[in-house]
Design a protein around this motif. Structure first.
Motif, PDB file in Angstrom:
ATOM      1  N   GLU A 196       0.855  -1.192   0.000  1.00 14.48           N
ATOM      2  CA  GLU A 196       0.000   0.000   0.000  1.00 14.48           C
ATOM      3  C   GLU A 196       0.891   1.241   0.000  1.00 14.48           C
ATOM      4  N   CYS A 197       0.509   2.182  -0.870  1.00 14.21           N
ATOM      5  CA  CYS A 197       1.301   3.410  -0.985  1.00 14.21           C
ATOM      6  C   CYS A 197       0.321   4.545  -1.276  1.00 14.21           C
ATOM      7  N   ASN A 198       0.401   5.610  -0.509  1.00 16.77           N
ATOM      8  CA  ASN A 198      -0.557   6.706  -0.660  1.00 16.77           C
ATOM      9  C   ASN A 198       0.100   7.939  -1.255  1.00 16.77           C
ATOM     10  N   TYR A 199      -0.607   8.570  -2.176  1.00 16.28           N
ATOM     11  CA  TYR A 199      -0.142   9.841  -2.739  1.00 16.28           C
ATOM     12  C   TYR A 199      -0.884  10.965  -2.037  1.00 16.28           C
ATOM     13  N   LYS A 200      -0.162  11.843  -1.406  1.00 15.22           N
ATOM     14  CA  LYS A 200      -0.766  13.057  -0.835  1.00 15.22           C
ATOM     15  C   LYS A 200       0.308  14.128  -0.693  1.00 15.22           C
ATOM     16  N   ASP A 201      -0.131  15.356  -0.510  1.00 15.69           N
ATOM     17  CA  ASP A 201       0.792  16.493  -0.402  1.00 15.69           C
ATOM     18  C   ASP A 201       1.773  16.516  -1.580  1.00 15.69           C
ATOM     19  N   GLY A 202       1.278  16.122  -2.763  1.00 16.45           N
ATOM     20  CA  GLY A 202       2.086  16.235  -3.968  1.00 16.45           C
ATOM     21  C   GLY A 202       3.125  15.162  -4.178  1.00 16.45           C
ATOM     22  N   LYS A 203       3.113  14.099  -3.356  1.00 13.54           N
ATOM     23  CA  LYS A 203       4.067  13.010  -3.628  1.00 13.54           C
ATOM     24  C   LYS A 203       3.600  11.668  -3.073  1.00 13.54           C
ATOM     25  N   TRP A 204       4.187  10.625  -3.653  1.00 12.30           N
ATOM     26  CA  TRP A 204       3.944   9.282  -3.143  1.00 12.30           C
ATOM     27  C   TRP A 204       4.666   9.137  -1.807  1.00 12.30           C
ATOM     28  N   GLN A 205       3.929   8.724  -0.790  1.00 13.43           N
ATOM     29  CA  GLN A 205       4.513   8.488   0.518  1.00 13.43           C
ATOM     30  C   GLN A 205       5.193   7.105   0.521  1.00 13.43           C
ATOM     31  N   ALA A 206       5.928   6.811   1.576  1.00 11.73           N
ATOM     32  CA  ALA A 206       6.671   5.538   1.625  1.00 11.73           C
ATOM     33  C   ALA A 206       5.708   4.353   1.518  1.00 11.73           C
ATOM     34  N   PRO A 207       6.021   3.385   0.628  1.00 13.33           N
ATOM     35  CA  PRO A 207       5.170   2.195   0.531  1.00 13.33           C
ATOM     36  C   PRO A 207       5.337   1.293   1.759  1.00 13.33           C
ATOM     37  N   LYS A 208       4.275   0.582   2.065  1.00 11.07           N
ATOM     38  CA  LYS A 208       4.302  -0.367   3.189  1.00 11.07           C
ATOM     39  C   LYS A 208       3.669  -1.672   2.755  1.00 11.07           C
ATOM     40  N   VAL A 209       4.174  -2.756   3.284  1.00  8.94           N
ATOM     41  CA  VAL A 209       3.463  -4.029   3.119  1.00  8.94           C
ATOM     42  C   VAL A 209       2.604  -4.208   4.367  1.00  8.94           C
ATOM     43  N   VAL A 210       1.322  -4.411   4.150  1.00  7.53           N
ATOM     44  CA  VAL A 210       0.358  -4.498   5.259  1.00  7.53           C
ATOM     45  C   VAL A 210      -0.514  -5.742   5.055  1.00  7.53           C
ATOM     46  N   PRO A 211      -1.271  -6.156   6.056  1.00  9.15           N
ATOM     47  CA  PRO A 211      -2.203  -7.269   5.830  1.00  9.15           C
ATOM     48  C   PRO A 211      -3.203  -6.897   4.730  1.00  9.15           C
ATOM     49  N   TYR A 212      -3.599  -7.876   3.920  1.00  9.01           N
ATOM     50  CA  TYR A 212      -4.677  -7.655   2.942  1.00  9.01           C
ATOM     51  C   TYR A 212      -5.913  -7.310   3.754  1.00  9.01           C
ATOM     52  N   GLN A 213      -6.435  -6.121   3.535  1.00  9.29           N
ATOM     53  CA  GLN A 213      -7.503  -5.632   4.417  1.00  9.29           C
ATOM     54  C   GLN A 213      -8.371  -4.611   3.696  1.00  9.29           C
ATOM     55  N   PRO A 214      -9.608  -4.416   4.217  1.00  6.06           N
ATOM     56  CA  PRO A 214     -10.527  -3.480   3.561  1.00  6.06           C
ATOM     57  C   PRO A 214      -9.976  -2.060   3.529  1.00  6.06           C
ATOM     58  N   ILE A 215     -10.524  -1.302   2.572  1.00  4.10           N
ATOM     59  CA  ILE A 215     -10.139   0.096   2.350  1.00  4.10           C
ATOM     60  C   ILE A 215     -11.339   0.964   2.698  1.00  4.10           C
ATOM     61  N   THR A 216     -11.100   2.026   3.428  1.00  2.00           N
ATOM     62  CA  THR A 216     -12.193   2.911   3.821  1.00  2.00           C
ATOM     63  C   THR A 216     -12.039   4.260   3.125  1.00  2.00           C
ATOM     64  N   LEU A 217     -13.116   4.699   2.477  1.00  2.00           N
ATOM     65  CA  LEU A 217     -13.080   5.926   1.666  1.00  2.00           C
ATOM     66  C   LEU A 217     -14.296   6.801   1.929  1.00  2.00           C
ATOM     67  N   ASP A 218     -14.127   8.092   1.738  1.00  2.00           N
ATOM     68  CA  ASP A 218     -15.252   9.013   1.805  1.00  2.00           C
ATOM     69  C   ASP A 218     -16.181   8.747   0.612  1.00  2.00           C
ATOM     70  N   PRO A 219     -17.490   8.919   0.797  1.00  2.00           N
ATOM     71  CA  PRO A 219     -18.408   8.733  -0.347  1.00  2.00           C
ATOM     72  C   PRO A 219     -18.105   9.662  -1.527  1.00  2.00           C
ATOM     73  N   ILE A 257      -4.061   1.572  -9.107  1.00  2.00           N
ATOM     74  CA  ILE A 257      -4.048   2.925  -8.513  1.00  2.00           C
ATOM     75  C   ILE A 257      -5.429   3.522  -8.707  1.00  2.00           C
ATOM     76  N   PHE A 258      -5.937   4.166  -7.699  1.00  2.00           N
ATOM     77  CA  PHE A 258      -7.232   4.835  -7.855  1.00  2.00           C
ATOM     78  C   PHE A 258      -7.269   6.107  -7.029  1.00  2.00           C
ATOM     79  N   ALA A 259      -8.192   7.000  -7.428  1.00  2.00           N
ATOM     80  CA  ALA A 259      -8.308   8.332  -6.828  1.00  2.00           C
ATOM     81  C   ALA A 259      -9.072   8.261  -5.518  1.00  2.00           C
ATOM     82  N   THR A 260      -8.432   8.684  -4.449  1.00  2.00           N
ATOM     83  CA  THR A 260      -9.090   8.708  -3.139  1.00  2.00           C
ATOM     84  C   THR A 260      -9.483  10.119  -2.722  1.00  2.00           C
ATOM     85  N   GLY A 261      -8.932  11.135  -3.380  1.00  2.00           N
ATOM     86  CA  GLY A 261      -9.223  12.533  -3.044  1.00  2.00           C
ATOM     87  C   GLY A 261     -10.719  12.814  -3.109  1.00  2.00           C
TER      88      GLY A 261
END
Lengths: 355, 355
Positions: free
Chosen positions: A38-61, A144-148
């Protein structure tokens, strides 16, 4: 940007799910391994990638993925050889194409090191999930998908890049009968057809349903303007053998630059097969079917590798392709999978050892 | 299917967020009301809709919305008149179009009662969120996306239908300068351009960014084959006034059947304005700009209602449209918003009272 493997943070799953999985009866892409990148893009850049448990994603509607279709993906596979070494097939080409797709969809490009080192870390952690059974593999889905947030129709300012893995059996079972499409289209000139963009797939489902109702399994797309030229089959590029010549359409802004496609072109040439990369008209294929010179049609893509076509429908008529004993399809599939699974030399440098 | 208002379960938010909102300085679609309608499709049917607090959505990483772009949406607005009565504008047309879009994207259609009764229940509960300030409104976003799991490229078996609300100010501020596109395209013949599908929007962002870099605010799309004919402006349909005739392109499988568009056609005719619905070529517009007969260009859509265009770029040349005093754009905008906000009679039966 360089990120060494040791830099990638790993948060391990508390418990493995692997003992619930029947590796002898895997379907395609419906069982997921213990971890994901999992790797998140915010504040104009890709943040450090992490390996995490396969798990649900929570997003604003209002997350833009739900509204404006900003998403791209790749398909890859990992294999294990007899010594349990892990191999990928041309992975840098997937990384490059992911970024080509992203650029067209106004999604920020992912650094090579995040993609490659992240993937390697994930595969080593979940190596037990790579099936060894013939025909099975660990299907890898970078996406990759848009979370903004927000309902304004404009590119998002935040994104999520994930690599998930699904131990999988074969994508298609057996030969498929295809319908050459005369009404619907997959992509426009100047559009996003060359990108692995989510929206390209959603648009194919309804015409494919209509084809399935008529007794076909897949649609062969033609150009949106004349429906005269063969393009691709949605999740696959298309190859057509007329007499002993193997023909496939040129890539364009409407047609995906498939990695299996270009590997087949090189492999076939190395085998001494005449290969033509050129526009191929529906009329030429129909004429070849009628005069017996149409020897083979097959799809080529990561998921299915090679998917032989038994016949096609066009303009209300069905055309069967007679069975051959030694097909280019089976030869190409053997050559590719032997390279992928380290059963032979790899003169092309396509095999990539994960270590 | 009939669902009376009393049937719709309401789970109220514990606390309202309304006191944090500056209703005098609203941007577009970035503040969300306290509640939303939520309805899930599973086991082959839409389950009972519920009004719930506006809250995050949790999905599996393999949810098909992330991979295959199966999503459709609508844009609507709610208004309050001087007596605090709540009005919608042609809401059944939004419901119908949502289902037209859904069908093309292989998404199950939503029953009228779920849409309409759900929306009414939501609006009555969140009625304080409807701005009364001139030009402001409660923007309403119905949307559906694929929640079903798996990496197989096929339609999902589960979906989520949500209606969320955002009190909003004007979409565009001031006049816009547009670029007539000659390279990129929005949609294909036989494609999904007529649908409000997520993927149609993502594909426009990059070409729009390129136009913005050149000093334009929006792109005017042309047909993908010849780039000779004006299509639409992505989030808006396009009207062109040559001398005293108002012209807009015909809807097709590439062009959205805009509700504001068709309302303008009827309103203009009722005003005695000559209206032509026909293909309009870029050359005709350029020639009209050169000889002075091009009087107006404007976009029409729910978000902006009407968005006047000050000029356009084409083939490296810029064309200004001189200011007029009494424009069709301002007349049409006044007529529509007066009907929408119950400031005048509604001979067309477009206004819909929420009660």
């Amino acid at each position: 940007m360089n990120t060494a493997v040791s830099d990638i943070e790993v948060i391990k799953a508390k418990k493995t799910k692997i003992h619930d999985v029947d590796f002898d009866h895997l379907s395609f892409g419906s069982t997921f391994s213990d971890h994901m990148l999992e790797c998140n893009y915010k504040d104009g850049k890709w943040q450090a990638p992490k390996v995490v448990p396969y798990q649900p994603i929570t997003l604003d509607p209002s997350a833009k993925i739900f509204h404006y279709g900003q998403s791209v993906f790749e398909g890859m596979k990992a294999y294990k050889d007899a010594k349990n070494d892990i191999y990928l097939f041309r992975p840098l080409d997937n990384w490059k194409r992911l970024n080509i797709s992203s650029k067209r969809l106004a999604i920020p490009e992912v650094p090579e090191s995040y993609f490659m080192e992240g993937l390697k870390t994930l595969l080593k952690l979940d190596s037990e999930w790579i099936p060894k059974k013939e025909g099975s593999s660990l299907y890898i889905r970078p996406f990759i998908f848009a979370t903004g947030k927000g309902f304004h129709a404009s590119p998002a300012n935040e994104y999520k890049f994930i690599i998930a893995c699904a131990p999988s059996g074969a994508y298609f079972a057996g030969k498929v009968k295809v319908l050459i499409e005369e009404t619907y289209s997959r992509s426009a000139n100047g559009g996003v057809g060359f990108a692995k963009a989510g929206g390209n797939y959603a648009g194919q489902f309804y015409p494919t349903q209509l084809a399935v109702e008529k007794g076909y399994q897949q649609v062969i797309w033609t150009d949106d303007n004349t429906h005269e030229y063969i393009e691709e089959a949605g999740a696959m590029n298309i190859f057509i053998r007329i007499n002993d010549t193997l023909i496939t359409g040129p890539t364009s802004d409407r047609i995906l630059d498939g990695i299996t496609r270009k590997s087949i072109i090189e492999l076939a040439k190395a085998e001494g097969i005449a290969v033509e990369v050129r526009k191929i008209s529906v009329h030429e294929v129909v004429a070849a079917a009628k005069n017996g010179s149409l020897k083979e049609m097959f799809g080529a893509g990561t998921a299915a590798v090679i998917s032989p076509i038994s016949g096609f429908g066009y303009h209300g008529e069905d055309f069967d392709i007679p069975e051959l004993e030694n097909t280019y399809a089976s030869l190409m599939k053997k050559r590719i999978t032997d390279i992928q699974t380290n059963k032979c030399e790899d003169p092309f440098g396509w095999r990539f050892k994960v270590e």
